[in-house]
Design a protein around this motif. Structure first.
Motif, PDB file in Angstrom:
ATOM      1  N   ALA A  64       0.834  -1.209   0.000  1.00  0.00           N
ATOM      2  CA  ALA A  64       0.000   0.000   0.000  1.00  0.00           C
ATOM      3  C   ALA A  64       0.865   1.254   0.000  1.00  0.00           C
ATOM      4  O   ALA A  64       0.562   2.232  -0.684  1.00  0.00           O
ATOM      5  CB  ALA A  64      -0.919  -0.011   1.218  1.00  0.00           C
ATOM      6  N   GLN A  65       1.938   1.228   0.767  1.00  0.00           N
ATOM      7  CA  GLN A  65       2.839   2.380   0.792  1.00  0.00           C
ATOM      8  C   GLN A  65       3.428   2.631  -0.586  1.00  0.00           C
ATOM      9  O   GLN A  65       3.556   3.778  -1.028  1.00  0.00           O
ATOM     10  CB  GLN A  65       3.966   2.137   1.803  1.00  0.00           C
ATOM     11  CG  GLN A  65       3.512   2.229   3.249  1.00  0.00           C
ATOM     12  CD  GLN A  65       4.664   2.035   4.212  1.00  0.00           C
ATOM     13  OE1 GLN A  65       5.612   1.283   3.933  1.00  0.00           O
ATOM     14  NE2 GLN A  65       4.614   2.699   5.341  1.00  0.00           N
ATOM     15  N   ARG A  66       3.780   1.556  -1.275  1.00  0.00           N
ATOM     16  CA  ARG A  66       4.359   1.704  -2.610  1.00  0.00           C
ATOM     17  C   ARG A  66       3.341   2.283  -3.587  1.00  0.00           C
ATOM     18  O   ARG A  66       3.676   3.104  -4.441  1.00  0.00           O
ATOM     19  CB  ARG A  66       4.866   0.358  -3.105  1.00  0.00           C
ATOM     20  CG  ARG A  66       6.138  -0.104  -2.417  1.00  0.00           C
ATOM     21  CD  ARG A  66       6.450  -1.546  -2.724  1.00  0.00           C
ATOM     22  NE  ARG A  66       6.586  -1.794  -4.138  1.00  0.00           N
ATOM     23  CZ  ARG A  66       6.812  -2.990  -4.657  1.00  0.00           C
ATOM     24  NH1 ARG A  66       6.932  -4.027  -3.867  1.00  0.00           N
ATOM     25  NH2 ARG A  66       6.933  -3.135  -5.958  1.00  0.00           N
ATOM     26  N   ARG A  71       6.851   4.560  -5.351  1.00  0.00           N
ATOM     27  CA  ARG A  71       8.235   4.114  -5.224  1.00  0.00           C
ATOM     28  C   ARG A  71       8.278   2.625  -4.910  1.00  0.00           C
ATOM     29  O   ARG A  71       7.430   2.094  -4.190  1.00  0.00           O
ATOM     30  CB  ARG A  71       8.923   4.889  -4.093  1.00  0.00           C
ATOM     31  CG  ARG A  71       9.119   6.371  -4.376  1.00  0.00           C
ATOM     32  CD  ARG A  71      10.493   6.654  -4.944  1.00  0.00           C
ATOM     33  NE  ARG A  71      11.521   6.385  -3.973  1.00  0.00           N
ATOM     34  CZ  ARG A  71      11.996   7.294  -3.104  1.00  0.00           C
ATOM     35  NH1 ARG A  71      11.503   8.524  -3.088  1.00  0.00           N
ATOM     36  NH2 ARG A  71      12.958   6.984  -2.264  1.00  0.00           N
ATOM     37  N   ALA A  72       9.293   1.947  -5.461  1.00  0.00           N
ATOM     38  CA  ALA A  72       9.486   0.525  -5.174  1.00  0.00           C
ATOM     39  C   ALA A  72      10.329   0.313  -3.924  1.00  0.00           C
ATOM     40  O   ALA A  72      10.341  -0.763  -3.345  1.00  0.00           O
ATOM     41  CB  ALA A  72      10.165  -0.154  -6.365  1.00  0.00           C
ATOM     42  N   ASN A  73      11.077   1.365  -3.521  1.00  0.00           N
ATOM     43  CA  ASN A  73      11.973   1.283  -2.364  1.00  0.00           C
ATOM     44  C   ASN A  73      12.996   0.165  -2.513  1.00  0.00           C
ATOM     45  O   ASN A  73      13.353  -0.508  -1.550  1.00  0.00           O
ATOM     46  CB  ASN A  73      11.187   1.111  -1.065  1.00  0.00           C
ATOM     47  CG  ASN A  73      10.366   2.338  -0.720  1.00  0.00           C
ATOM     48  OD1 ASN A  73      10.768   3.456  -1.029  1.00  0.00           O
ATOM     49  ND2 ASN A  73       9.223   2.144  -0.102  1.00  0.00           N
ATOM     50  N   SER A  74      13.434  -0.046  -3.745  1.00  0.00           N
ATOM     51  CA  SER A  74      14.477  -1.035  -3.990  1.00  0.00           C
ATOM     52  C   SER A  74      15.326  -0.591  -5.174  1.00  0.00           C
ATOM     53  O   SER A  74      14.860   0.147  -6.047  1.00  0.00           O
ATOM     54  CB  SER A  74      13.891  -2.419  -4.260  1.00  0.00           C
ATOM     55  OG  SER A  74      13.121  -2.415  -5.445  1.00  0.00           O
ATOM     56  N   ILE A  75      16.567  -1.014  -5.160  1.00  0.00           N
ATOM     57  CA  ILE A  75      17.501  -0.700  -6.243  1.00  0.00           C
ATOM     58  C   ILE A  75      18.169  -1.981  -6.705  1.00  0.00           C
ATOM     59  O   ILE A  75      18.202  -2.984  -5.977  1.00  0.00           O
ATOM     60  CB  ILE A  75      18.575   0.321  -5.796  1.00  0.00           C
ATOM     61  CG1 ILE A  75      19.404  -0.243  -4.625  1.00  0.00           C
ATOM     62  CG2 ILE A  75      17.931   1.646  -5.415  1.00  0.00           C
ATOM     63  CD1 ILE A  75      20.554   0.656  -4.191  1.00  0.00           C
ATOM     64  N   ARG A 109      18.818   3.571   4.290  1.00  0.00           N
ATOM     65  CA  ARG A 109      17.987   4.587   3.634  1.00  0.00           C
ATOM     66  C   ARG A 109      16.626   4.029   3.234  1.00  0.00           C
ATOM     67  O   ARG A 109      15.925   4.617   2.420  1.00  0.00           O
ATOM     68  CB  ARG A 109      18.724   5.130   2.404  1.00  0.00           C
ATOM     69  CG  ARG A 109      20.006   5.872   2.756  1.00  0.00           C
ATOM     70  CD  ARG A 109      20.706   6.400   1.521  1.00  0.00           C
ATOM     71  NE  ARG A 109      21.890   7.157   1.885  1.00  0.00           N
ATOM     72  CZ  ARG A 109      21.896   8.442   2.195  1.00  0.00           C
ATOM     73  NH1 ARG A 109      20.758   9.112   2.184  1.00  0.00           N
ATOM     74  NH2 ARG A 109      23.011   9.068   2.522  1.00  0.00           N
ATOM     75  N   GLY A 110      16.293   2.875   3.788  1.00  0.00           N
ATOM     76  CA  GLY A 110      14.992   2.288   3.514  1.00  0.00           C
ATOM     77  C   GLY A 110      14.873   1.648   2.149  1.00  0.00           C
ATOM     78  O   GLY A 110      13.773   1.498   1.619  1.00  0.00           O
ATOM     79  N   LEU A 111      16.010   1.247   1.567  1.00  0.00           N
ATOM     80  CA  LEU A 111      16.011   0.650   0.238  1.00  0.00           C
ATOM     81  C   LEU A 111      16.481  -0.802   0.303  1.00  0.00           C
ATOM     82  O   LEU A 111      17.453  -1.110   0.999  1.00  0.00           O
ATOM     83  CB  LEU A 111      16.932   1.425  -0.710  1.00  0.00           C
ATOM     84  CG  LEU A 111      16.610   2.903  -0.967  1.00  0.00           C
ATOM     85  CD1 LEU A 111      17.730   3.558  -1.747  1.00  0.00           C
ATOM     86  CD2 LEU A 111      15.294   3.036  -1.723  1.00  0.00           C
ATOM     87  N   GLY A 112      15.815  -1.670  -0.418  1.00  0.00           N
ATOM     88  CA  GLY A 112      16.293  -3.026  -0.582  1.00  0.00           C
ATOM     89  C   GLY A 112      17.179  -3.108  -1.811  1.00  0.00           C
ATOM     90  O   GLY A 112      17.122  -2.244  -2.689  1.00  0.00           O
ATOM     91  N   HIS A 321      19.843  11.138  -6.570  1.00  0.00           N
ATOM     92  CA  HIS A 321      19.221  11.252  -7.886  1.00  0.00           C
ATOM     93  C   HIS A 321      17.789  10.706  -7.869  1.00  0.00           C
ATOM     94  O   HIS A 321      16.919  11.265  -8.542  1.00  0.00           O
ATOM     95  CB  HIS A 321      20.077  10.552  -8.939  1.00  0.00           C
ATOM     96  CG  HIS A 321      21.259  11.364  -9.365  1.00  0.00           C
ATOM     97  ND1 HIS A 321      21.313  12.040 -10.560  1.00  0.00           N
ATOM     98  CD2 HIS A 321      22.435  11.637  -8.735  1.00  0.00           C
ATOM     99  CE1 HIS A 321      22.461  12.689 -10.664  1.00  0.00           C
ATOM    100  NE2 HIS A 321      23.159  12.457  -9.570  1.00  0.00           N
ATOM    101  N   ILE A 322      17.544   9.642  -7.108  1.00  0.00           N
ATOM    102  CA  ILE A 322      16.184   9.137  -6.987  1.00  0.00           C
ATOM    103  C   ILE A 322      15.278  10.192  -6.350  1.00  0.00           C
ATOM    104  O   ILE A 322      14.119  10.351  -6.724  1.00  0.00           O
ATOM    105  CB  ILE A 322      16.163   7.838  -6.143  1.00  0.00           C
ATOM    106  CG1 ILE A 322      16.819   6.685  -6.911  1.00  0.00           C
ATOM    107  CG2 ILE A 322      14.742   7.459  -5.750  1.00  0.00           C
ATOM    108  CD1 ILE A 322      16.974   5.417  -6.097  1.00  0.00           C
ATOM    109  N   SER A 323      15.853  10.933  -5.401  1.00  0.00           N
ATOM    110  CA  SER A 323      15.085  11.942  -4.676  1.00  0.00           C
ATOM    111  C   SER A 323      15.013  13.278  -5.408  1.00  0.00           C
ATOM    112  O   SER A 323      14.475  14.244  -4.872  1.00  0.00           O
ATOM    113  CB  SER A 323      15.688  12.138  -3.281  1.00  0.00           C
ATOM    114  OG  SER A 323      15.715  10.924  -2.562  1.00  0.00           O
ATOM    115  N   GLY A 324      15.592  13.343  -6.603  1.00  0.00           N
ATOM    116  CA  GLY A 324      15.495  14.556  -7.405  1.00  0.00           C
ATOM    117  C   GLY A 324      16.705  15.455  -7.366  1.00  0.00           C
ATOM    118  O   GLY A 324      16.739  16.485  -8.053  1.00  0.00           O
ATOM    119  N   GLY A 325      17.707  15.107  -6.565  1.00  0.00           N
ATOM    120  CA  GLY A 325      18.927  15.919  -6.521  1.00  0.00           C
ATOM    121  C   GLY A 325      19.846  15.570  -7.677  1.00  0.00           C
ATOM    122  O   GLY A 325      20.301  14.434  -7.783  1.00  0.00           O
TER     123      GLY A 325
END
Length: 371
Positions: A64-66, A71-75, A109-112, A321-325
């Motif tokens: 649900a959060q995704r 966001r997939a919260n994974s790289i 950073r909360g990423l898998g 970069h994912i966050s827009g920077g």
């Protein structure tokens, strides 16, 4: 009111936002706003909802959060280097070390992290993975993985510059030219004057920079230039074959710089099969200070690339970069440090080798990003 939590004998049921709303006597919207610190909710109600959610053992739905965030919260961690050089038969090598460190940094950073092995058909896997971005380890020129990821529109960062382009993806500079000079100066300091270079035939930036540094070094020192290439897919056997070709043409080679550790191991095996002693007759040095270099007999002089920092920098840059920077297009890895071992120093000179390496490292300024 009936306890929504399952009993020990009942089948497991996930506690949902509906259970929390029912227990708290509020609407689903109020629960959502309270748990996500959004909207206008009375502070006392917000605190009570959070307390009830905790008591019930509520965990938010990742799916649900995704859906809400997009966001997939994974790289993905991708490498085009074959396991013959990136991992070897043990699968414990450059790629796996980077993967372990990157996974830890990403988790913070909360990423898998999804590890995409260097196998044929990985392109199809990349096309179907639900990811926000990818880290590509030492890409080749016109890297197919980068092309596919660009088509998908996900953020990309590479460890090592993407070669052969004026518009590379954001990257962590591995300082390969500096590393090559460090190894070459070490061999030269040991009195070696016929230094060969053994690099991979694949167009990677580390090979480009290493060859450039080697040609400049031997020209400045007035030494002969002897370069041979090996196929990455052949691993240690490729290093042995390349060493054999070099020694047939130049039997008086007294040292060899083989940045790929698999090539270095293969070269030593071939030299020893000819009766050459390492390091007395042939000194050998490599780049990656991994399990091959440390466990080989003799142990192989290598370089500490500070991969723990390299991987963390890559995750940090990708997250930006994912966050827009988009401000940073590259970051420099820490300067590598020589780790002298028996393959390039006899027991009588190993101590002075370490001292020499330290002086070389401290005397060199940081390099800029490669062109």
């Amino acid at each position: 009111m009936k306890d929504p939590r399952p009993s020990a004998s009942a089948p497991h049921r996930r506690i949902t936002i509906h259970d929390v709303a029912r227990e708290a006597g509020v609407s689903l919207t109020t629960v959502s706003h309270a748990l996500n610190d959004r909207g206008v909710v009375d502070p006392a109600t917000r605190a009570r909802v959070k307390q009830i959610a905790q008591q019930l053992g509520y965990r938010p739905s990742v799916r649900a959060q995704r859906l809400r965030s997009g966001r997939a919260n994974s790289i993905a961690l991708v490498s085009s280097m074959p396991f013959a050089v990136a991992g070897g038969t043990s699968r414990l090598g450059f790629m796996m070390e980077v993967a372990a460190i990157a996974a830890e940094a990403a988790l913070g950073r909360g990423l898998g992290v999804v590890l995409v092995p260097p196998l044929e058909g990985a392109g199809g896997l990349l096309d179907s993975l639900d990811i926000d971005g990818a880290i590509v380890i030492e890409p080749v020129a016109n890297d197919a993985h980068i092309a596919l990821l660009r088509q998908r529109g996900v953020s990309i960062v590479s460890i090592g510059r993407e070669p052969g382009t004026e518009d590379p993806v954001p990257f962590v500079d591995l300082q390969s030219e500096y590393t090559a000079r460090l190894l070459l100066e070490h061999l030269h300091a040991q009195g070696r004057r016929r230094i060969g270079l053994l690099i991979g035939a694949t167009p990677r930036q580390s090979y480009v920079e290493t060859e450039r540094a080697y040609r400049a070094f031997v020209a400045a020192a007035g030494l002969p230039c002897h370069i041979v290439t090996a196929q990455e897919s052949e691993g240690e056997a490729g290093g042995a074959a390349a060493c054999a070709a070099l020694l047939r043409e130049q039997p008086d080679i007294d040292s060899l710089c083989a940045p790929v550790d698999a090539f270095a191991v293969g070269a030593i095996a071939h030299a020893q099969s000819l009766g050459k002693r390492v390091p007395q007759d042939l000194m050998v040095v490599t780049r990656y200070d991994g399990i091959r270099a440390r466990s080989h007999q003799p142990p192989i002089t290598a370089v500490n690339l500070h991969l723990e920092r390299v991987a963390s920098l890559a995750v940090e840059l990708l997250f930006e970069h994912i966050s827009g920077g988009r401000e940073r297009a590259s970051v420099a890895a820490p300067l590598p440090e020589l780790v002298p071992r028996e393959s390039s120093a006899t027991s009588a000179t190993s101590a002075t080798s370490a001292t020499s390496a330290a002086s070389v490292t401290s005397a060199r300024p940081a390099t800029s990003a490669p062109n």
